[in-house]
Design a protein around this motif. Sequence first.
Motif, PDB file in Angstrom:
ATOM      1  N   GLU A  36       0.875  -1.167   0.000  1.00 58.81           N
ATOM      2  CA  GLU A  36       0.000   0.000   0.000  1.00 58.81           C
ATOM      3  C   GLU A  36       0.911   1.215   0.000  1.00 58.81           C
ATOM      4  O   GLU A  36       1.793   1.338   0.867  1.00 58.81           O
ATOM      5  CB  GLU A  36      -0.902  -0.001   1.228  1.00 58.81           C
ATOM      6  CG  GLU A  36      -1.930   1.101   1.207  1.00 58.81           C
ATOM      7  CD  GLU A  36      -3.038   0.891   2.223  1.00 58.81           C
ATOM      8  OE1 GLU A  36      -3.809   1.839   2.448  1.00 58.81           O
ATOM      9  OE2 GLU A  36      -3.129  -0.217   2.784  1.00 58.81           O
ATOM     10  N   LEU A  37       0.725   2.123  -0.961  1.00 58.27           N
ATOM     11  CA  LEU A  37       1.741   3.133  -1.239  1.00 58.27           C
ATOM     12  C   LEU A  37       1.357   4.538  -0.807  1.00 58.27           C
ATOM     13  O   LEU A  37       0.216   4.974  -0.974  1.00 58.27           O
ATOM     14  CB  LEU A  37       2.060   3.139  -2.735  1.00 58.27           C
ATOM     15  CG  LEU A  37       2.807   1.892  -3.213  1.00 58.27           C
ATOM     16  CD1 LEU A  37       2.693   1.744  -4.715  1.00 58.27           C
ATOM     17  CD2 LEU A  37       4.261   1.935  -2.800  1.00 58.27           C
ATOM     18  N   VAL A  38       2.366   5.235  -0.288  1.00 60.71           N
ATOM     19  CA  VAL A  38       2.301   6.670  -0.030  1.00 60.71           C
ATOM     20  C   VAL A  38       3.329   7.297  -0.962  1.00 60.71           C
ATOM     21  O   VAL A  38       4.530   7.025  -0.840  1.00 60.71           O
ATOM     22  CB  VAL A  38       2.626   7.001   1.439  1.00 60.71           C
ATOM     23  CG1 VAL A  38       2.547   8.512   1.673  1.00 60.71           C
ATOM     24  CG2 VAL A  38       1.716   6.227   2.382  1.00 60.71           C
ATOM     25  N   LEU A  39       2.873   8.105  -1.901  1.00 57.47           N
ATOM     26  CA  LEU A  39       3.731   8.609  -2.965  1.00 57.47           C
ATOM     27  C   LEU A  39       3.958  10.102  -2.797  1.00 57.47           C
ATOM     28  O   LEU A  39       3.006  10.886  -2.775  1.00 57.47           O
ATOM     29  CB  LEU A  39       3.097   8.317  -4.324  1.00 57.47           C
ATOM     30  CG  LEU A  39       2.748   6.846  -4.575  1.00 57.47           C
ATOM     31  CD1 LEU A  39       2.006   6.690  -5.896  1.00 57.47           C
ATOM     32  CD2 LEU A  39       4.006   5.982  -4.555  1.00 57.47           C
ATOM     33  N   VAL A  40       5.222  10.491  -2.701  1.00 55.47           N
ATOM     34  CA  VAL A  40       5.589  11.884  -2.461  1.00 55.47           C
ATOM     35  C   VAL A  40       6.379  12.411  -3.653  1.00 55.47           C
ATOM     36  O   VAL A  40       7.343  11.781  -4.105  1.00 55.47           O
ATOM     37  CB  VAL A  40       6.437  12.014  -1.182  1.00 55.47           C
ATOM     38  CG1 VAL A  40       6.829  13.469  -0.942  1.00 55.47           C
ATOM     39  CG2 VAL A  40       5.697  11.444   0.024  1.00 55.47           C
ATOM     40  N   ALA A  41       5.967  13.566  -4.178  1.00 62.51           N
ATOM     41  CA  ALA A  41       6.689  14.233  -5.260  1.00 62.51           C
ATOM     42  C   ALA A  41       6.183  15.661  -5.343  1.00 62.51           C
ATOM     43  O   ALA A  41       5.136  16.004  -4.785  1.00 62.51           O
ATOM     44  CB  ALA A  41       6.496  13.515  -6.599  1.00 62.51           C
ATOM     45  N   GLU A  73       8.558  21.633   7.633  1.00 61.29           N
ATOM     46  CA  GLU A  73       7.426  21.468   8.546  1.00 61.29           C
ATOM     47  C   GLU A  73       6.335  20.605   7.928  1.00 61.29           C
ATOM     48  O   GLU A  73       5.592  19.925   8.650  1.00 61.29           O
ATOM     49  CB  GLU A  73       6.878  22.829   8.951  1.00 61.29           C
ATOM     50  CG  GLU A  73       7.832  23.620   9.839  1.00 61.29           C
ATOM     51  CD  GLU A  73       7.242  24.921  10.316  1.00 61.29           C
ATOM     52  OE1 GLU A  73       6.088  25.234   9.922  1.00 61.29           O
ATOM     53  OE2 GLU A  73       7.922  25.640  11.063  1.00 61.29           O
ATOM     54  N   ALA A  74       6.268  20.583   6.596  1.00 61.00           N
ATOM     55  CA  ALA A  74       5.302  19.710   5.925  1.00 61.00           C
ATOM     56  C   ALA A  74       5.668  18.243   6.138  1.00 61.00           C
ATOM     57  O   ALA A  74       4.781  17.377   6.205  1.00 61.00           O
ATOM     58  CB  ALA A  74       5.243  20.034   4.437  1.00 61.00           C
ATOM     59  N   ILE A  75       6.963  17.963   6.257  1.00 62.12           N
ATOM     60  CA  ILE A  75       7.383  16.589   6.549  1.00 62.12           C
ATOM     61  C   ILE A  75       6.905  16.182   7.932  1.00 62.12           C
ATOM     62  O   ILE A  75       6.459  15.042   8.146  1.00 62.12           O
ATOM     63  CB  ILE A  75       8.912  16.456   6.420  1.00 62.12           C
ATOM     64  CG1 ILE A  75       9.344  16.692   4.972  1.00 62.12           C
ATOM     65  CG2 ILE A  75       9.375  15.078   6.900  1.00 62.12           C
ATOM     66  CD1 ILE A  75      10.851  16.670   4.749  1.00 62.12           C
ATOM     67  N   ASP A  76       6.977  17.090   8.876  1.00 62.93           N
ATOM     68  CA  ASP A  76       6.446  16.794  10.214  1.00 62.93           C
ATOM     69  C   ASP A  76       4.946  16.522  10.157  1.00 62.93           C
ATOM     70  O   ASP A  76       4.447  15.578  10.783  1.00 62.93           O
ATOM     71  CB  ASP A  76       6.714  17.960  11.162  1.00 62.93           C
ATOM     72  CG  ASP A  76       8.201  18.151  11.444  1.00 62.93           C
ATOM     73  OD1 ASP A  76       8.974  17.201  11.229  1.00 62.93           O
ATOM     74  OD2 ASP A  76       8.581  19.254  11.872  1.00 62.93           O
ATOM     75  N   ARG A  77       4.233  17.346   9.397  1.00 66.43           N
ATOM     76  CA  ARG A  77       2.782  17.150   9.274  1.00 66.43           C
ATOM     77  C   ARG A  77       2.472  15.817   8.610  1.00 66.43           C
ATOM     78  O   ARG A  77       1.469  15.163   8.943  1.00 66.43           O
ATOM     79  CB  ARG A  77       2.159  18.307   8.488  1.00 66.43           C
ATOM     80  CG  ARG A  77       2.212  19.647   9.234  1.00 66.43           C
ATOM     81  CD  ARG A  77       1.298  20.676   8.594  1.00 66.43           C
ATOM     82  NE  ARG A  77       1.733  21.043   7.247  1.00 66.43           N
ATOM     83  CZ  ARG A  77       2.575  22.027   6.974  1.00 66.43           C
ATOM     84  NH1 ARG A  77       3.109  22.732   7.962  1.00 66.43           N
ATOM     85  NH2 ARG A  77       2.895  22.316   5.721  1.00 66.43           N
ATOM     86  N   LEU A  78       3.327  15.408   7.677  1.00 71.47           N
ATOM     87  CA  LEU A  78       3.127  14.114   7.020  1.00 71.47           C
ATOM     88  C   LEU A  78       3.194  12.982   8.042  1.00 71.47           C
ATOM     89  O   LEU A  78       2.372  12.052   8.009  1.00 71.47           O
ATOM     90  CB  LEU A  78       4.190  13.917   5.936  1.00 71.47           C
ATOM     91  CG  LEU A  78       4.222  12.553   5.246  1.00 71.47           C
ATOM     92  CD1 LEU A  78       2.921  12.292   4.503  1.00 71.47           C
ATOM     93  CD2 LEU A  78       5.410  12.471   4.286  1.00 71.47           C
ATOM     94  N   GLY A  79       4.146  13.063   8.946  1.00 71.31           N
ATOM     95  CA  GLY A  79       4.242  12.036   9.981  1.00 71.31           C
ATOM     96  C   GLY A  79       2.969  11.946  10.811  1.00 71.31           C
ATOM     97  O   GLY A  79       2.454  10.850  11.079  1.00 71.31           O
ATOM     98  N   ILE A 128      13.518  10.930   8.629  1.00 70.65           N
ATOM     99  CA  ILE A 128      13.836  10.024   9.736  1.00 70.65           C
ATOM    100  C   ILE A 128      13.217  10.551  11.029  1.00 70.65           C
ATOM    101  O   ILE A 128      12.578   9.809  11.788  1.00 70.65           O
ATOM    102  CB  ILE A 128      15.359   9.867   9.893  1.00 70.65           C
ATOM    103  CG1 ILE A 128      15.950   9.095   8.700  1.00 70.65           C
ATOM    104  CG2 ILE A 128      15.698   9.152  11.201  1.00 70.65           C
ATOM    105  CD1 ILE A 128      17.463   9.065   8.672  1.00 70.65           C
ATOM    106  N   ARG A 129      13.408  11.828  11.278  1.00 73.72           N
ATOM    107  CA  ARG A 129      12.903  12.460  12.504  1.00 73.72           C
ATOM    108  C   ARG A 129      11.391  12.311  12.618  1.00 73.72           C
ATOM    109  O   ARG A 129      10.860  12.015  13.707  1.00 73.72           O
ATOM    110  CB  ARG A 129      13.296  13.929  12.496  1.00 73.72           C
ATOM    111  CG  ARG A 129      12.881  14.740  13.698  1.00 73.72           C
ATOM    112  CD  ARG A 129      13.446  16.153  13.577  1.00 73.72           C
ATOM    113  NE  ARG A 129      13.054  16.989  14.705  1.00 73.72           N
ATOM    114  CZ  ARG A 129      11.938  17.704  14.754  1.00 73.72           C
ATOM    115  NH1 ARG A 129      11.091  17.689  13.725  1.00 73.72           N
ATOM    116  NH2 ARG A 129      11.660  18.437  15.808  1.00 73.72           N
ATOM    117  N   SER A 130      10.688  12.491  11.504  1.00 73.00           N
ATOM    118  CA  SER A 130       9.226  12.444  11.515  1.00 73.00           C
ATOM    119  C   SER A 130       8.682  11.022  11.507  1.00 73.00           C
ATOM    120  O   SER A 130       7.659  10.745  12.146  1.00 73.00           O
ATOM    121  CB  SER A 130       8.684  13.216  10.308  1.00 73.00           C
ATOM    122  OG  SER A 130       7.277  13.180  10.261  1.00 73.00           O
ATOM    123  N   LEU A 131       9.365  10.123  10.793  1.00 73.30           N
ATOM    124  CA  LEU A 131       8.785   8.808  10.521  1.00 73.30           C
ATOM    125  C   LEU A 131       9.379   7.678  11.358  1.00 73.30           C
ATOM    126  O   LEU A 131       8.825   6.579  11.377  1.00 73.30           O
ATOM    127  CB  LEU A 131       8.929   8.482   9.033  1.00 73.30           C
ATOM    128  CG  LEU A 131       8.278   9.510   8.094  1.00 73.30           C
ATOM    129  CD1 LEU A 131       8.502   9.110   6.640  1.00 73.30           C
ATOM    130  CD2 LEU A 131       6.794   9.665   8.387  1.00 73.30           C
TER     131      LEU A 131
END
Length: 239
Positions: A36-41, A73-79, A128-131
Amino acid sequence: MSSSEGRLAGRIALVTGASRGIGKAVAKLFAREGAELVLVARTTGGLEELDDEIRAINGKTSLLVPMDLREFEAIDRLGYALYERYKRLDVLVGNAGDLGTLSPVGHIDPAEWQRVMDINLTANWRLIRSLDPLLRQSEAGRAIFVSSSVGSQARPFWGTYSVSKAALEMLVKIYAEEIKQTRIRANIIDPGRTRTGMRAAAYPGEDPQTLPTPEQIAEKFLPLACADFDGNGQTVKAQ
């Protein structure tokens, strides 16, 4: 083999730089293997096209995340969002990268230096920090980061890209040491010479038909994403 019987069946995998090149090929392979995929671009259109291709492969709709990885900060929100939706993450593929301009070290534009470091190095640290908390919730969290031979070989005019990849490799190896007693494994993959847009930009006179395709290289990612792969802190060469 149906997607329900694939090697990644039931596993949630996030791929950055998923809309083209190696990232796209990895996403499609993982789809065939049941993930099951989460695709980021950055490009929404590219992600939507890939989602159509993946639905044709396995009938599943992926979670599409249009994002500039420099928006930390968007990476943090993604987590947070992934925790709310899945409660865990099984596979992280840090593939997105920026070549920059090949030039003498003394001629590197400071803004370009910062952009390449932000995407190739800092964004992966922020991932890494977020996930990491989500990977710890997996029965077998696997993190794969894409590097390059120039991360360990001094090559003239490749300063920005090389330094970013050398630093990324050290980051991943330190992370791997820190997670040895957990169920997470973190590794590096060096794709080598591959038929991608980045390669064409670096070697404009090269015949792309002489190079392996992203689909061929993607096959090397699969074992590292599987729950039964126990290597940690390794650099795997795809060629």
